[in-house]
Design a protein around this motif. Structure first.
Motif, PDB file in Angstrom:
ATOM      1  N   LYS A 192     -38.481 -63.217  45.656  1.00 45.31           N
ATOM      2  CA  LYS A 192     -39.029 -62.244  46.520  1.00 45.31           C
ATOM      3  C   LYS A 192     -39.187 -63.134  47.728  1.00 45.31           C
ATOM      4  CE  LYS A 192     -43.462 -59.565  46.955  1.00 45.31           C
ATOM      5  NZ  LYS A 192     -44.886 -59.126  46.238  1.00 45.31           N
TER       6      LYS A 192
ATOM      7  N   LYS B 183     -39.671 -49.354  35.287  1.00 44.70           N
ATOM      8  CA  LYS B 183     -39.892 -50.387  36.411  1.00 44.70           C
ATOM      9  C   LYS B 183     -39.019 -51.251  36.973  1.00 44.70           C
ATOM     10  CE  LYS B 183     -44.748 -50.520  34.464  1.00 44.70           C
ATOM     11  NZ  LYS B 183     -45.790 -51.342  33.904  1.00 44.70           N
ATOM     12  N   VAL B 184     -38.547 -51.081  38.049  1.00 46.93           N
ATOM     13  CA  VAL B 184     -37.817 -51.919  38.700  1.00 46.93           C
ATOM     14  C   VAL B 184     -38.301 -53.176  39.410  1.00 46.93           C
ATOM     15  CG1 VAL B 184     -36.024 -51.850  40.546  1.00 46.93           C
ATOM     16  CG2 VAL B 184     -36.341 -50.082  39.072  1.00 46.93           C
ATOM     17  N   ASP B 185     -37.888 -54.375  39.631  1.00 50.54           N
ATOM     18  CA  ASP B 185     -38.588 -55.538  39.750  1.00 50.54           C
ATOM     19  C   ASP B 185     -39.150 -55.459  41.332  1.00 50.54           C
ATOM     20  OD1 ASP B 185     -38.551 -56.745  37.538  1.00 50.54           O
ATOM     21  OD2 ASP B 185     -36.542 -58.059  38.119  1.00 50.54           O
ATOM     22  N   LEU B 186     -38.225 -55.135  42.210  1.00 56.17           N
ATOM     23  CA  LEU B 186     -38.377 -55.014  43.680  1.00 56.17           C
ATOM     24  C   LEU B 186     -37.623 -53.628  44.285  1.00 56.17           C
ATOM     25  CD1 LEU B 186     -37.745 -58.721  44.379  1.00 56.17           C
ATOM     26  CD2 LEU B 186     -39.974 -57.767  44.143  1.00 56.17           C
TER      27      LEU B 186
ATOM     28  N   LYS C 172     -43.564 -60.863  34.852  1.00 56.07           N
ATOM     29  CA  LYS C 172     -42.716 -61.392  35.812  1.00 56.07           C
ATOM     30  C   LYS C 172     -42.032 -62.778  35.290  1.00 56.07           C
ATOM     31  CE  LYS C 172     -44.903 -59.300  39.696  1.00 56.07           C
ATOM     32  NZ  LYS C 172     -45.857 -59.152  40.884  1.00 56.07           N
ATOM     33  N   ASP C 173     -40.787 -63.000  35.502  1.00 50.57           N
ATOM     34  CA  ASP C 173     -39.946 -63.953  35.011  1.00 50.57           C
ATOM     35  C   ASP C 173     -40.437 -65.348  35.984  1.00 50.57           C
ATOM     36  OD1 ASP C 173     -38.289 -63.997  37.076  1.00 50.57           O
ATOM     37  OD2 ASP C 173     -36.885 -63.004  35.761  1.00 50.57           O
TER      38      ASP C 173
ATOM     39  N   HIS D 279     -39.557 -64.673  39.687  1.00 46.84           N
ATOM     40  CA  HIS D 279     -39.726 -63.803  40.503  1.00 46.84           C
ATOM     41  C   HIS D 279     -40.099 -63.892  41.899  1.00 46.84           C
ATOM     42  CE1 HIS D 279     -40.863 -59.436  41.088  1.00 46.84           C
ATOM     43  NE2 HIS D 279     -42.055 -59.917  41.743  1.00 46.84           N
ATOM     44  N   ASP D 280     -41.173 -64.807  42.067  1.00 45.93           N
ATOM     45  CA  ASP D 280     -42.007 -64.981  43.261  1.00 45.93           C
ATOM     46  C   ASP D 280     -40.903 -65.730  44.103  1.00 45.93           C
ATOM     47  OD1 ASP D 280     -44.241 -63.914  42.694  1.00 45.93           O
ATOM     48  OD2 ASP D 280     -45.123 -65.504  41.642  1.00 45.93           O
TER      49      ASP D 280
ATOM     50  N   SER E  25     -45.630 -55.286  33.307  1.00 45.04           N
ATOM     51  CA  SER E  25     -44.691 -56.403  32.270  1.00 45.04           C
ATOM     52  C   SER E  25     -44.753 -57.592  33.035  1.00 45.04           C
ATOM     53  CB  SER E  25     -43.265 -55.734  32.311  1.00 45.04           C
ATOM     54  OG  SER E  25     -42.770 -55.456  33.676  1.00 45.04           O
TER      55      SER E  25
ATOM     56  N   ASP F 117     -43.701 -53.447  44.004  1.00 44.55           N
ATOM     57  CA  ASP F 117     -43.420 -54.827  43.254  1.00 44.55           C
ATOM     58  C   ASP F 117     -44.438 -54.554  41.925  1.00 44.55           C
ATOM     59  OD1 ASP F 117     -42.954 -57.175  42.129  1.00 44.55           O
ATOM     60  OD2 ASP F 117     -43.996 -58.344  43.413  1.00 44.55           O
ATOM     61  N   PRO F 118     -43.975 -53.798  41.054  1.00 42.56           N
ATOM     62  CA  PRO F 118     -42.738 -53.149  40.840  1.00 42.56           C
ATOM     63  C   PRO F 118     -42.632 -51.893  41.259  1.00 42.56           C
ATOM     64  CG  PRO F 118     -43.976 -53.073  38.906  1.00 42.56           C
ATOM     65  CD  PRO F 118     -44.874 -53.716  39.737  1.00 42.56           C
TER      66      PRO F 118
END
Length: 44
Positions: free
Chosen positions: A12, A37-40, A4-5, A8-9, A2, A25-26
């Motif tokens: 992170k 899927k969890v972002d981090l 990343k918005d 995101h970076d 998916s 990640d993810p």
């Protein structure tokens, strides 16, 4: 994978500077036929 918005970076990198260790990640969680899927992810 998916998309990343926009933030995101930046988020992170802020977490890493704060002492987090990003382990996935993810993070992919499988439950039966469903994949989440969890972002981090961070181990505690």
């Amino acid at each position: 994978m998916s998309a990343k918005d926009l933030f995101h970076d930046a988020v992170k990198q802020a977490l890493i500077r704060d002492g987090w260790t990003i382990t996935d990640d993810p993070l992919v969680v499988r439950y039966g036929l469903t994949n989440l899927k969890v972002d981090l992810a961070q181990n505690e």
